[in-house]
Motif scaffolding. Structure first.
Motif, PDB file in Angstrom:
ATOM      1  N   HIS A  60       0.804  -1.217   0.000  1.00  0.00           N
ATOM      2  CA  HIS A  60       0.000   0.000   0.000  1.00  0.00           C
ATOM      3  C   HIS A  60       0.837   1.268   0.000  1.00  0.00           C
ATOM      4  N   ALA A  61       2.122   1.146   0.320  1.00  0.00           N
ATOM      5  CA  ALA A  61       3.023   2.301   0.246  1.00  0.00           C
ATOM      6  C   ALA A  61       3.006   2.886  -1.160  1.00  0.00           C
ATOM      7  N   LEU A  62       2.724   2.048  -2.151  1.00  0.00           N
ATOM      8  CA  LEU A  62       2.625   2.496  -3.536  1.00  0.00           C
ATOM      9  C   LEU A  62       1.696   3.706  -3.658  1.00  0.00           C
ATOM     10  N   PHE A  63       0.548   3.641  -3.002  1.00  0.00           N
ATOM     11  CA  PHE A  63      -0.452   4.706  -3.133  1.00  0.00           C
ATOM     12  C   PHE A  63      -0.115   5.892  -2.236  1.00  0.00           C
ATOM     13  N   GLY A  67       1.023   9.599  -3.923  1.00  0.00           N
ATOM     14  CA  GLY A  67       0.360  10.828  -3.485  1.00  0.00           C
ATOM     15  C   GLY A  67       1.357  11.832  -2.948  1.00  0.00           C
ATOM     16  N   ALA A  68       2.256  11.351  -2.120  1.00  0.00           N
ATOM     17  CA  ALA A  68       3.229  12.244  -1.479  1.00  0.00           C
ATOM     18  C   ALA A  68       4.168  12.857  -2.519  1.00  0.00           C
ATOM     19  N   PHE A  88      -4.280  16.611  -7.895  1.00  0.00           N
ATOM     20  CA  PHE A  88      -3.467  15.804  -8.809  1.00  0.00           C
ATOM     21  C   PHE A  88      -2.865  14.616  -8.063  1.00  0.00           C
ATOM     22  N   ALA A  89      -2.457  14.852  -6.812  1.00  0.00           N
ATOM     23  CA  ALA A  89      -1.841  13.782  -6.019  1.00  0.00           C
ATOM     24  C   ALA A  89      -2.812  12.624  -5.835  1.00  0.00           C
ATOM     25  N   ILE A 229      -7.923   7.332  -0.651  1.00  0.00           N
ATOM     26  CA  ILE A 229      -7.824   7.628   0.780  1.00  0.00           C
ATOM     27  C   ILE A 229      -6.369   7.574   1.231  1.00  0.00           C
ATOM     28  N   THR A 230      -5.650   6.545   0.751  1.00  0.00           N
ATOM     29  CA  THR A 230      -4.248   6.396   1.147  1.00  0.00           C
ATOM     30  C   THR A 230      -3.411   7.573   0.638  1.00  0.00           C
ATOM     31  N   ALA A 231      -3.744   8.066  -0.563  1.00  0.00           N
ATOM     32  CA  ALA A 231      -2.991   9.192  -1.126  1.00  0.00           C
ATOM     33  C   ALA A 231      -3.150  10.461  -0.295  1.00  0.00           C
ATOM     34  N   THR A 232      -4.349  10.655   0.310  1.00  0.00           N
ATOM     35  CA  THR A 232      -4.508  11.858   1.146  1.00  0.00           C
ATOM     36  C   THR A 232      -3.531  11.822   2.316  1.00  0.00           C
TER      37      THR A 232
END
Lengths: 338, 300
Positions: A60-63, A67-68, A88-89, A229-232
């Motif tokens: 899940h670090a991928l997402f 994002g980061a 965009f992130a 959600i993970t990207a936020t």
């Protein structure tokens, strides 16, 4: 009646989370609360895909990392406002999720195979973020310039010098709002037709297909929501720490962090990730305060504990803390409201 | 040659051949680590995420036998291999089997939990610093013309073939080996034939860990020991196992060489940091297009 008591419970919990920092004035404890909510959101992202959908992602670090990185690169290299960059992130991360999901689900990767391919994609992005120095600055990481002008605090989405209230609580309420959005989305998933189909796919994919459910579409929806959600969390991380580098973004630590809270709290439950996060952070602080001191602040103690708790929960409380609370509540009320 | 703005360097054949040969040596190490993993997958059908952590633990055991008692790393095999077997047996019997309730996804998470505990326990006990075994022969070797091979590399290469052969003989000719294959093929039927499935599971896991302990002995003369050393190998070992076909020993051996050579050529052409991406790319492609691997039977 049950519905109503649930609503009251949630309202009380949210009010508690809204006011609790106001009684805390030490920066260390506000940091603690922020990280607790941060991991709850990270966990909720993972929970949508794994808990409700039965697709266990080990990468899940991928997402998070995507994002980061988008948030940092757009601001630093292209001069975007953070408020624009974040859209965009999130969409960039959802796009990555859609691609990974398309490939994995189209080719029918299930169970351990899905776990392995998410791990492989996270690893590939880790290597790319280290190697493509012209975009990511490689291993040095990207630093976002610190804004020291209180007037610009909101515009730069940085609360470090934002005046008396915001500099203290700005980031807490940011993650609090993100948490409300993430949990509202999950609550919607739980009640929607989509969520019911997702759970059906988790329980028995072939049976779900036989009932006419488009399992591919349902899983695609879940991985995209999950990644969004993970990207936020990635966006939040960059705004708070003003820094991102390959290991933090795509390393296995974030993938692992994302699954601790929901499993311990209760897989596939709305409250699970929050309860799990409060529990592990609470235990983490407790060990730091007690045996951590005695052991001279050596690294690793908290993760030894979390890993052990993870195994014990899987062995003895497969429904997590939420399951424990539910059966406790059922016993108290004589089994009327389980 | 130019590709997407990258220009690939061109090298003479001796450089490329030298790189490929060093890839074979690297690949033998990957094969060594993957052999135990493929055995565990082939029988238990579980992805053992703790494999890298167990390798690291065995490497520490070899290191401490050398630093504490002056035991040569290769001789240490006589101690760590049986030790690894009993550790693995106990781990499967007392932890993994009990905690997983027989569900694949839960086993995955349990082994991940074990990996986290072992890695951080090592970090806590031994600190993050690297430790190396110094053997008098670690720089001697033979000149192969295009590259130079040190004795520990040759030992690892020989070891990978020997262990593959030993596993194959064990699985084909011994009663325990036959029982393991029976359990792998038809769990329920094997139980009805009077095979103690829980015991066979634990034996298989034990042999898998014994293999990884043997790999550790062969690795220590060339690799420094630190708490993260296992995680370097985890993804590579999975790639080798999937590429070779889960459960296939010859597949693990050939897969190991393929990955080793590809990685070294990748490093040569794409550079030290981007070169390793070849491993993830192969892994993803194999998972998508040939999840049964090169030597694997049809799944089912």
């Amino acid at each position: 009646m049950k519905e109503f008591s649930h609503l009251v419970g949630w309202a009380l919990l949210l009010i508690a989370l809204a006011v609790v920092p106001l009684f805390v004035h030490s920066a260390r404890w506000i940091d603690f609360l922020e990280m607790t909510l941060f991991v709850a959101v990270l966990g909720q992202g993972w929970n949508i895909l794994a808990g409700y959908g039965g697709q266990y992602s080990f990468g899940h670090a991928l997402f998070f990392g995507t994002g980061a990185y988008i948030q940092a690169i757009l601001q630093v290299k292209l001069g975007f406002s953070p408020w624009v960059a974040m859209w965009f992130a999130v969409s960039g991360s959802v796009l990555v999720a859609a691609s990974v999901g398309y490939l994995s689900f189209r080719y029918g990767l299930r169970g351990s195979y899905f776990a392995l391919i998410t791990l492989a994609f996270a690893e590939a992005f880790l290597v790319l973020s280290r190697s493509l120095k012209s975009i990511t600055e490689g291993g040095n990481g990207i630093q976002v310039a610190l804004n020291q002008d209180p007037e610009q605090a909101i515009a730069t989405f940085q609360f470090n010098f934002a005046g008396p209230f915001l500099s203290e609580y700005g980031f807490y309420y940011t993650i609090f709002i993100i948490l409300i959005v993430a949990f509202a989305i999950t609550a919607w998933v739980e009640r929607s037709r989509f969520g019911a189909q997702l759970v059906a796919v988790r329980e028995n994919e072939d049976a779900a297909k036989a009932l006419g459910i488009n399992a591919f579409r349902v899983k695609m929806g879940a991985i995209c929501l999950s990644a969004g959600i993970t990207a936020t969390c990635g966006v939040y991380y960059v705004q708070k720490f003003l820094f991102i580098e390959p290991g933090i973004a795509y390393g296995p630590a974030k993938s692992v962090e994302a699954l601790f809270a929901p499993i311990i709290g209760g897989l596939g439950t709305l409250l699970g990730p929050l309860l799990g996060s409060i529990f592990i952070h609470g235990v983490g602080e407790l060990t730091k305060a007690t045996i951590g001191q005695a052991l001279g602040g050596r690294p690793g103690v908290d993760l030894i504990l979390f890993g052990t708790i993870l195994i014990l929960v899987l062995a003895f409380v497969p429904r997590g803390l939420v399951g424990l609370l539910q059966s406790g509540w059922a016993r108290l009320t004589g089994g009327r409201d389980a | 040659m130019e590709f997407l703005g990258f220009s690939l360097p061109s090298y003479g054949w001796s450089t490329v051949l030298g790189s490929a040969i060093s890839g074979v040596f690297l690949g033998s190490i990957y094969a060594l680590v993957a052999l135990g993993l493929t055995l565990i997958y082939g029988v238990l059908h579980i992805i053992n995420f703790a494999h890298g952590a167990l390798l690291m633990l065995a490497m520490y055991a070899v290191y401490f036998l050398w630093s504490g008692y002056g035991i040569d790393p290769y001789l240490a095999m006589l101690i760590v291999v049986p030790g690894g077997f009993f550790f693995g047996y106990g781990l499967q019997r007392l932890v993994i089997g009990k905690a997983s309730h027989g569900k694949d996804e839960i086993i995955l998470l349990v082994t991940l939990g074990i990996a986290i505990v072992i890695e951080n326990l090592s970090l806590f006990l031994f600190s993050a610093s690297e430790r190396s075994v110094l053997v008098p022969y670690d720089l001697d070797g033979i000149d192969l013309g295009v590259t130079y091979a040190v004795y520990p590399e040759l030992a690892a290469l020989g070891g990978s073939f020997l262990i593959t052969l030993a596993l194959w003989i064990f699985m084909t000719y011994t009663d325990t080996g036959k029982a393991i294959r029976a359990v792998a093929k038809e769990r329920q039927g094997a139980r009805l034939m009077g095979i103690n499935v829980d015991h066979i599971f634990a034996v298989t896991f034990g042999i898998g860990v014994a293999c990884v302990a043997a790999a550790a002995s062969l690795l220590v003369p060339t690799y420094a020991v630190h708490p993260q050393v296992g995680s370097l190998f985890v993804l590579i070992a999975f790639t080798v196992v999937v590429l070779g076909g889960m459960g296939s020993f010859v597949g693990a051996l050939v897969g190991g060489f393929l990955i080793g050579v590809t990685e070294q050529l990748g490093r040569l052409y794409l550079g030290e940091s981007l070169g390793v991406i070849t491993i993830s790319v192969i892994f993803i492609l194999v998972l998508l297009f040939r999840p049964t691997g090169l030597f694997g039977a049809k799944s089912g």
